[in-house]
Design a protein around this motif. Structure first.
Motif, short mmCIF file in Angstrom:
data_model
loop_
_atom_site.label_atom_id
_atom_site.label_comp_id
_atom_site.label_asym_id
_atom_site.label_seq_id
_atom_site.Cartn_x
_atom_site.Cartn_y
_atom_site.Cartn_z
N CYS A 1 0.86 -1.14 0.00
CA CYS A 1 -0.10 -0.02 0.07
C CYS A 1 0.71 1.20 -0.05
N GLY A 2 2.12 1.18 0.70
CA GLY A 2 2.70 2.43 0.61
C GLY A 2 3.59 2.59 -0.59
N PHE A 3 3.86 1.72 -1.38
CA PHE A 3 4.36 1.66 -2.87
C PHE A 3 3.33 2.17 -3.60
N LEU A 4 2.00 1.85 -3.52
CA LEU A 4 0.78 2.22 -4.35
C LEU A 4 0.80 3.56 -4.27
N TYR A 5 0.57 3.97 -2.81
CA TYR A 5 -0.12 5.39 -2.76
C TYR A 5 0.87 6.29 -1.75
N GLY A 6 1.89 5.90 -1.33
CA GLY A 6 2.86 6.93 -0.75
C GLY A 6 2.74 6.43 0.99
N PRO A 7 3.93 7.05 1.51
CA PRO A 7 4.02 6.80 3.01
C PRO A 7 2.96 7.05 3.74
N PHE B 1 3.79 -1.30 15.57
CA PHE B 1 3.44 0.24 14.69
C PHE B 1 4.41 0.99 14.38
N ALA B 2 5.46 1.32 15.50
CA ALA B 2 6.52 2.42 15.48
C ALA B 2 7.37 1.82 14.70
N VAL B 3 7.78 0.61 14.81
CA VAL B 3 9.01 0.11 14.10
C VAL B 3 8.61 -0.21 12.81
N GLY B 4 7.20 -0.83 12.50
CA GLY B 4 6.69 -1.02 11.03
C GLY B 4 6.93 0.27 10.30
N CYS B 5 6.20 1.34 10.90
CA CYS B 5 6.34 2.62 10.28
C CYS B 5 7.86 3.06 9.68
N SER B 6 8.84 2.81 10.93
CA SER B 6 10.19 3.10 10.29
C SER B 6 10.87 2.49 9.11
N LEU B 7 10.05 1.23 8.80
CA LEU B 7 10.39 0.59 7.59
C LEU B 7 9.52 1.25 6.34
N VAL B 8 8.40 1.42 6.58
CA VAL B 8 7.52 1.75 5.51
C VAL B 8 7.75 3.23 4.95
N ILE B 9 8.00 4.14 5.92
CA ILE B 9 7.98 5.41 5.70
C ILE B 9 9.18 5.79 4.75
#
Length: 245
Positions: free
Chosen positions: A95-101, A132-140
């Protein structure tokens, strides 16, 4: 009186934790939004707000991610059993690749909310917040990098960048805040958590060696696994998503 003071102290600790969760979540969403605006400005295109279609995809990906969280498993040769690996970041990254961070962060957030509402928590909410926090540090960083140039080579670079950021952030965040807070809220001495790590690897003897020897490898393994899976399935999934009216 002593019991009342203990109760107030517990309430205060929980409220402080909730405040930290809210501030970090808001900060991560703000960071993702700022990066998207910057990328749009640099590319000379109008910033695309979340449409109804995008929100529907975010909800669907969050539901898939939440289900994948149920199939988590420990890596007992690397870390104590309260650290478990799952593949819920795969739909988050897609989803991040599709629409952004911003979309990636929202999938992470909705995923955790759904998981807590349906399954509850076994880690005094600290593990859920960590996910949540660590996952965001990957996807952002990965999603932001990929938006600059969407091709397979850049996708791999983006995932490697995201894994590196997640490993550094996850290691520091666990050592400085998450592990001490987990010990505090769960009512378990920090030394007992470290001893669980020592039982796996004799080189672990304090919180610094714990996060370096146990936490960092877990994040690297997770990042590598997500990278391989997303690289394999992103294009077919992307084409299928774009065909949906």
């Amino acid at each position: 009186m002593e019991q009342w003071n203990s109760f107030l102290e517990t309430v205060g600790e929980n409220l402080t934790f909730l405040a930290v969760v809210f501030l970090i979540a808001a900060g991560l969403i703000g960071l993702a939004y700022g990066l998207e605006r910057m990328i749009a400005h640099k590319s000379g295109v109008a910033y695309q707000k979340l449409s109804v279609r995008k929100m529907a995809v975010i909800g669907m990906m969050a539901a898939i991610a939440m289900i994948l969280m149920w199939f988590e498993f420990p890596l007992p040769f690397l870390a104590p059993p309260f650290y478990e690996l799952d593949f819920s970041e795969v739909p988050v990254m897609i989803c991040g690749f599709l629409y952004g961070p911003v979309a990636g962060v929202l999938v992470e957030l909705v995923k955790i909310i759904l998981k807590v509402l349906i399954k509850g928590t076994s880690t005094a909410f600290v593990g859920d917040f960590a996910n949540f926090a660590v996952g965001c540090s990957l996807v952002i960083p990965a999603a932001a990098w990929y938006q600059g140039k969407k091709n397979k080579k850049n996708a791999v670079i983006a995932m490697v960048l995201g894994t590196a950021v997640m490993t550094v952030f996850g290691t520091l965040f666990n050592g400085v805040y998450l592990l001490p807070k987990f010990a505090q809220l769960y009512g378990m001495p920090l030394d007992q958590l470290i001893a669980m790590g020592t039982a796996i690897n004799g080189g672990i003897h304090n919180i610094v060696t714990f996060v370096i020897i146990a936490v960092a490898p877990i994040n690297m393994v997770k990042g590598a696994a997500v990278t391989v899976i997303v690289t394999m399935i992103y294009k077919p999934v992307s084409r299928a998503m774009h065909r949906i009216p």
